[in-house]
Design a protein around this motif. Structure first.
Motif, mmCIF file in Angstrom:
data_model
loop_
_atom_site.group_PDB
_atom_site.id
_atom_site.type_symbol
_atom_site.label_atom_id
_atom_site.label_comp_id
_atom_site.label_asym_id
_atom_site.label_seq_id
_atom_site.Cartn_x
_atom_site.Cartn_y
_atom_site.Cartn_z
ATOM 1 N N LEU A 981 0.812 -1.215 0.000
ATOM 2 C CA LEU A 981 0.000 0.000 0.000
ATOM 3 C C LEU A 981 0.845 1.265 0.000
ATOM 4 O O LEU A 981 0.382 2.326 -0.440
ATOM 5 C CB LEU A 981 -0.946 0.007 1.201
ATOM 6 C CG LEU A 981 -2.230 -0.808 1.044
ATOM 7 C CD1 LEU A 981 -3.044 -0.782 2.321
ATOM 8 C CD2 LEU A 981 -3.059 -0.279 -0.125
ATOM 9 N N LEU A 999 -4.423 -6.211 -4.585
ATOM 10 C CA LEU A 999 -5.523 -6.043 -3.634
ATOM 11 C C LEU A 999 -6.784 -6.756 -4.114
ATOM 12 O O LEU A 999 -7.539 -7.331 -3.309
ATOM 13 C CB LEU A 999 -5.808 -4.555 -3.421
ATOM 14 C CG LEU A 999 -4.715 -3.771 -2.687
ATOM 15 C CD1 LEU A 999 -5.059 -2.290 -2.656
ATOM 16 C CD2 LEU A 999 -4.513 -4.303 -1.269
ATOM 17 N N ALA A 1015 -5.463 -3.158 6.988
ATOM 18 C CA ALA A 1015 -4.989 -2.017 6.204
ATOM 19 C C ALA A 1015 -4.735 -0.816 7.115
ATOM 20 O O ALA A 1015 -5.536 -0.525 8.020
ATOM 21 C CB ALA A 1015 -6.009 -1.652 5.133
ATOM 22 N N LEU A 1023 -8.095 1.827 -0.434
ATOM 23 C CA LEU A 1023 -8.598 0.449 -0.419
ATOM 24 C C LEU A 1023 -10.103 0.435 -0.677
ATOM 25 O O LEU A 1023 -10.605 -0.420 -1.430
ATOM 26 C CB LEU A 1023 -8.279 -0.205 0.920
ATOM 27 C CG LEU A 1023 -8.728 -1.670 1.094
ATOM 28 C CD1 LEU A 1023 -8.113 -2.542 0.024
ATOM 29 C CD2 LEU A 1023 -8.347 -2.165 2.495
#
Length: 1186
Positions: A981, A999, A1015, A1023
């Protein structure tokens, strides 16, 4: 028995809408009030029939309530039956009666077992039968009554008492032939259940008589109907008269009840059915066939044997008829097969009497429509394979006079007549049946099928040179050759030559012989085939016309070319091979056109016998390891035993030296294009020849090619090999030094399997000398020969391990892909051997090999990377097989070694190591859990700034999340999410799109909640966007397409790696790359992008960059950072920053001993220090290239 069908009875399509059709009614719930359930179900309906039903239910409930009876199904049933049986019921109209019958049909199934006494059930049956016999009832009402009748008979009546069952059964039989489909289907359903419930022999006997009486009652009409020929077989049944329809329905009743009838009645019914069968189609044909099928499937053979011949005769008559519908012909043929099977199991005499009749009728179908012919062919092949019995057959008097022989002779006569009467070639169905017949009769085909063979030969002769659409006929003749043998075939169909008229016959047989001969005699080839070929050759010498001469010569060579076929499991190898060897040596000296045939024959002889010895089984049980593209892999003779193979190998070995010498002489003189089959034959001979003999022949050849002194023993020659190989070029023979070097290496590679230590040592000296040649000619052959030595002789690898590694590493990597593949093969075997036999602390050589592999893995050429990936997979596969032997598995050693490079200083090498680990994870995902630090070590590289490393790591993560199961992914989910991320905000180099794909795979496998839970807060919005975009696909089709293109770039990659060995992936768009490079230049201070040549692609598998990008990266950029704050020192003119061009020597950072110990133990840091200077690691050593 009462007939329940009246002329004015309405059909189903006349059903009044005021009636309830309970066919699809939902059953009542147990324990609940019936009336209340019906009210709940129909209270909102305004339909009159529903209102009548509710009113009837309410009336029944009020009666029960008034008499203080329970509101249970038995009580409701008693109340309804009483209402129908009451005197006042005679005044009820059809609507009220219909409502009562419907109510009864709903209630009776809800009555529990034993809820109605059998005596009461009998009375209820009489009431129901009387009521449904009234005129004016609709179909639904009548069906409700029949259902009620059926349930009472099946569930509650005494089926073991004929007097109790008779009346209801007669009534049910009447309804079972009713013209109204719904009524009839319901009656037939319960009729079958009722018959199935019979246990008493008395009841079965009486019920069977009842069914027989029903058949006899309708027989006059049935006989009339069977004589009416139907021109339109699809004619609608509704156009038939009612009495005709009753006959059809009666046959359906027979089909349902036959399994439950007495044996005596079955026989009588079958006799009646035979009377209804004719040679032409009628309206009854299909029903009769279905009924007879049930008879054959459910009757004991003994019970119907007396009528079986009549059944067969009637079916044969129908099959032989003309213009009958296809489906009925297929069903009749199937019935013939079943009937014949029944006979074969009980009365063999009757079977032999009838089987020619059956085969004759089926043979006529082989020329019918394709679907009929195919079905008939399958039946005939099955009958021949399973039922023709030759156990009692005797060759005395050709077996004639016995029942078996007479039956077989009749079958063969049928086919012979069929071939004689046909206008053209037999179709594939006839040929297939004849093929099975040849195979079944075996050698006795020579007795029974002579006429068929002559007919087939005449057809082949008439066809002349036109062989199109004749593959099935050739296959048929080939099966004859394989079972009868070439000697008898050529006795029946001799190949002849009229020398005076130059006319020959049956040469069309030669290609078939070549393809199908097995288990023949070598002496027959030498004594008959070779002289026949010579006669063609001699005749050609006397002919002046070139066309005829060439034709005769071609025929001569075709006959001699039968040699490989005659060498397929010959019966006299140990007796005749010596003579054959002399003949083959003469051919090698005089006729170069025979070289390939001789080489192939030698391989077949040796490989077949060695295969039997290796398997420890006889030839008919072992898998034949045969070369060539012919059908020599046919089943070998059962007499070809292990004992025979031992004798044959002994005979072959005794003549092997002479054959080996002759073949090597031819090998040297032949062009390279024709050397392959000679090499294989030489290898086979060398494997059964004494190594000292092979050594002497090989050394003699080397002396001849290199003008070497022949003095001294072999040990002296091996010791002075350098001196011998450095003779002046002027002393070489006319072949030339370079060509002779290749020939020597090629020949050496074929001698490896049977060679002993002294010969291997000598070949190794020649290999080293070849590698010293700077022009690389012969290097491929030398690499290949060395890889063969390492593969075949483990002792050599053990004794010269360090020397071999130093030798290979001292050579520059070849530009030729074939040479490179063989070189990598050598590295693979050396690496596997080293890791199995020693620890990393004791031996540093594995790191040198791994350096070579990782650098090659980053090469700019796709085929080079592909070869490296294949070798890496091969190496890991070999190591995995031995991983359960030691406490420190060699496979884990390899992985830990590769992980050691993750802490190196060069991003180029780091990304290469990640790519290597990606390959291993894709091939074996379990290593992610068996090597604990693997995933975390790679994910830690996401903290670096090197673009090349980040690309490789993201590619690794894609492989990881796609390969692991969801439960295994949970262990790494948090680290993966947190690692990737952080690159979601960077669109350069497609980082963001790669993160999105990862993802999406994770949410699909692990679930959205699991991904969101780990996350980081600052990336939650990103996300959420990814998840919403995935959910927001406009159509499911688009979602699937995007998944295929994005998420499962793995899928595409998987296919390409499986098929191509991790080949090139889809290239990036040039415009996109151009814009990306502009951004990279603008933001170069933020992210380091090493100027390495195009290596492992952004999908990490080794895909190529575009040509423009590769060209751009091929230029070194002055003063570029290496990602650690230091400037790179580029060698001027090196071409690339790493110097990994093909044809150059390459050196990598050499880990220190302490660091190797850490790598071997799986240390998390994997820190290595460079022993050599960075410029030698990156560039080209000019001095060494001079």
């Amino acid at each position: 028995m009462k007939k329940k069908l009246t002329q004015n009875s309405p059909l189903d399509n006349d059903e009044t809408p005021k009636e309830i059709d309970i066919e699809s009614e939902t059953p009542l719930k147990d324990g609940a009030d019936v009336c209340q359930q019906l009210m709940d179900r129909y209270s909102k309906s305004s339909a009159p029939q529903h209102r009548h039903l509710i009113a009837t239910a309410a009336a029944m409930r009020s009666i029960l309530s008034a008499e203080s009876l329970p509101l249970s199904p038995p009580a409701y049933f008693a109340a309804a039956i009483s209402a129908l049986d009451d005197d006042s019921a005679a005044n009820l109209d059809s609507t009220a009666i219909g409502a009562l019958l419907t109510f009864l049909s709903i209630v009776v199934p809800a009555v529990p077992e034993g809820g109605i006494a059998s005596s009461k059930a009998k009375e209820a049956v009489e009431v129901v039968v009387r009521v449904v016999g009234k005129e004016g009832l609709g179909v639904a009402s009548l069906r409700s009554g029949v259902k009620c009748l059926g349930v009472l008979l099946v569930e509650f009546s005494d089926s073991q008492d004929w007097r109790s069952a008779q009346f209801g059964l007669e009534s049910l039989l009447g309804f079972a032939i009713d013209r109204r489909p719904k009524v009839r289907r319901c009656a037939q359903e319960y009729l079958e259940k009722f018959f199935k419930s019979f246990q008493s022999s008395v009841v079965i006997k009486e019920a069977s008589k009842l069914v027989l009486s029903l058949l006899k009652k309708h027989m006059p009409v049935a006989l009339t109907l069977s004589t009416i020929k139907s021109a339109d077989d699809s004619k609608d049944e509704t156009t038939l008269k009612p009495e005709h329809l009753e006959v059809l329905h009666m046959l359906n009743v027979l089909k349902l009840t036959v399994p439950y009838l007495s044996a005596k009645i079955r026989l009588k019914i079958l006799s009646e059915l035979c009377k209804l069968t004719s040679s032409e189609f009628s309206f009854l044909t299909r029903n009769i066939h279905k009924t007879v099928e049930v008879f054959l499937a459910n009757s004991n053979v003994e019970a119907i044997i007396p009528e079986m011949e009549n059944v067969i005769v009637s079916l044969v008559s129908y099959v032989s008829g003309e213009k009958n519908p296809v489906d009925t012909l297929i069903s009749a043929a199937t019935l013939l097969k079943c009937a014949t099977y029944k006979l074969h199991g009980i009365q063999s005499n009757s079977w032999m009497k009838n089987v020619p009749l059956v085969c004759s009728s089926l043979a006529a179908l082989l020329s019918s429509e394709a679907i009929v012919a195919s079905h008939a062919s399958d039946i005939m092949k099955e009958l021949i394979s399973h039922h023709l019995d030759l156990k009692s057959f005797s060759f005395d008097n050709n077996g004639l006079g016995s029942d078996e022989a007479d039956a077989i002779n009749s079958i063969c006569s049928i086919f012979e007549s069929s071939l004689s009467s046909s206008d053209g070639l037999p179709n594939e169905h006839v040929s297939d049946v004849l093929t099975v017949l040849f195979q079944k009769l075996g050698e006795s085909s020579y007795i029974f099928m002579k006429g068929i063979l002559h007919k087939l030969a005449d057809l082949m002769t008439l066809a002349g040179g036109d062989t199109s659409n004749m593959s099935h006929l050739r296959s048929c003749l080939g099966s004859a050759v394989s079972v009868i043998g070439p000697e008898r075939i050529l006795t029946l169909l001799p190949i002849t030559l009229d020398v005076d008229g130059l006319i020959y016959s049956n040469m069309w047989l030669v290609p078939i012989l070549k393809e199908y001969i097995v288990g023949a005699s070598l002496s027959y080839y030498m004594e008959h085939i070779v002289p026949l070929a010579k006669s063609f050759q001699q005749a050609s010498c006397k002919v002046k016309k070139s066309v005829i001469r060439q034709d005769l010569q071609a025929n001569a060579h075709s006959l001699l070319g039968l040699l490989p076929a005659f060498c397929s499991y010959p019966i006299d190898t140990h007796k005749k091979f010596k003579a054959l060897a002399e003949l083959m040596i003469n051919f090698l000296k005089e006729d170069s056109l025979m070289n390939e045939n001789i080489a192939l024959a030698i391989q077949i002889l040796i490989n077949q016998n060695k295969s039997i010895l290796r398997s420890g089984k006889d030839a008919d049980e072992s898998n034949n390891a045969i070369v060539g593209n012919s059908k020599l892999e046919l089943t070998s003779p059962a007499s070809y035993s292990k004992k025979t193979a031992t004798k044959n190998i002994k005979a072959l070995s005794s003549c092997a030296p002479e054959m080996l010498q002759a073949l090597t002489d031819v090998f040297v003189q032949s062009p390279p294009a024709k050397n392959l089959y000679l090499k294989d034959a030489i290898g086979c001979l060398a494997s059964i020849t004494d190594s000292s003999v092979t050594k002497r022949i090989f050394v003699s050849l080397v002396e001849k090619l290199q003008s070497i002194d022949g003095e001294g023993e072999f040990e002296k020659q091996a010791g002075n090999a350098n001196e011998l190989m450095e003779k002046e070029e002027s002393n070489l023979n006319a072949m030339g030094k370079e060509t002779s070097r290749c020939v020597i290496m090629e020949l050496a590679s074929s001698l490896i399997s049977g060679a002993e230590e002294d010969l291997i040592d000598f070949i190794y000296v020649l290999i080293k000398q070849t590698f010293q040649e700077t022009n690389e000619i012969g290097h491929y052959e030398a690499y290949y020969t060395l890889s063969r030595i390492l593969e075949e002789h483990a002792w050599f690898c053990s004794s010269r391990l360090e020397e071999l590694i130093d030798l290979l590493l001292g050579l520059k990597s070849p530009a030729n892909i074939a040479s490179l593949s063989s070189r990598l093969d050598c590295f693979s075997m050396l690496m596997v051997h080293t890791l199995k036999m020693s620890s990393l602390e004791e031996n540093t050589k594995p790191f040198l090999i791994l350096n070579e592999i990782i650098v090659t893995l980053k090469d700019g050429k796709e085929e080079t990377r592909k070869a490296t990936y294949d070798i890496l997979l091969k190496m890991s596969s070999a190591l995995r097989k031995s991983s359960d032997i030691n406490s420190d598995p060699p496979y884990h050693k390899l992985i830990n070694m590769i992980m050691g490079y993750l802490s190196g200083s060069s991003p180029h090498i780091k990304s290469g190591a990640v790519a290597a680990l990606s390959v291993l994870v894709y091939d074996d995902p379990e290593i992610c859990t068996s090597v604990p630090d693997l995933v975390s070590s790679i994910l830690s590289l996401l903290q670096t700034k090197a673009v090349e490393v980040i690309k490789a790591v993201l590619g690794f993560v894609k492989v990881l999340v796609s390969s692991l199961q969801a439960q295994d992914l949970q262990n790494f989910l948090s680290d993966i999410i947190n690692g990737v991320l952080q690159w979601s905000s960077i669109s350069r180099n497609h980082f963001r799109s790669k993160v999105v794909i990862i993802l999406e795979i994770l949410t699909r496998k692990c679930g959205i909640a699991a991904v969101q839970s780990v996350a980081p807060e600052k990336h939650r919005n990103f996300l959420t966007t990814v998840i919403e975009n995935r959910r927001g696909k406009t159509t499911s089709g688009e979602a699937d397409d995007n998944d295929a293109d994005k998420v499962d770039s793995l899928t595409e990659g998987s296919r390409k790696r499986k098929d191509k060995g991790f080949g090139t992936f889809k290239q990036k768009n040039d415009k996109t790359e151009h814009r990306k490079r502009k951004r990279d230049k603008r933001d170069g201070s933020k992210l380091y992008d090493s100027s390495e040549p195009a290596g492992i692609s952004d999908s990490h598998y080794g895909g190529m960059k575009t040509a423009k990008r590769a060209k751009h990266f091929g230029k070194p950029m002055k003063g570029q950072s290496d990602g650690n704050g230091r400037k790179k020192n580029f060698n001027k003119g090196s071409g690339t920053s790493t110097g990994t061009g093909r044809g150059q020597k390459r050196k990598l950072d050499q880990p220190t001993m302490s660091q190797k110990r850490k790598a071997a133990g799986g240390d998390k840091q994997h820190s290595f220090k460079a022993r050599t200077r960075p410029k030698k690691f990156k560039g080209v050593n000019k001095k060494s290239n001079k």
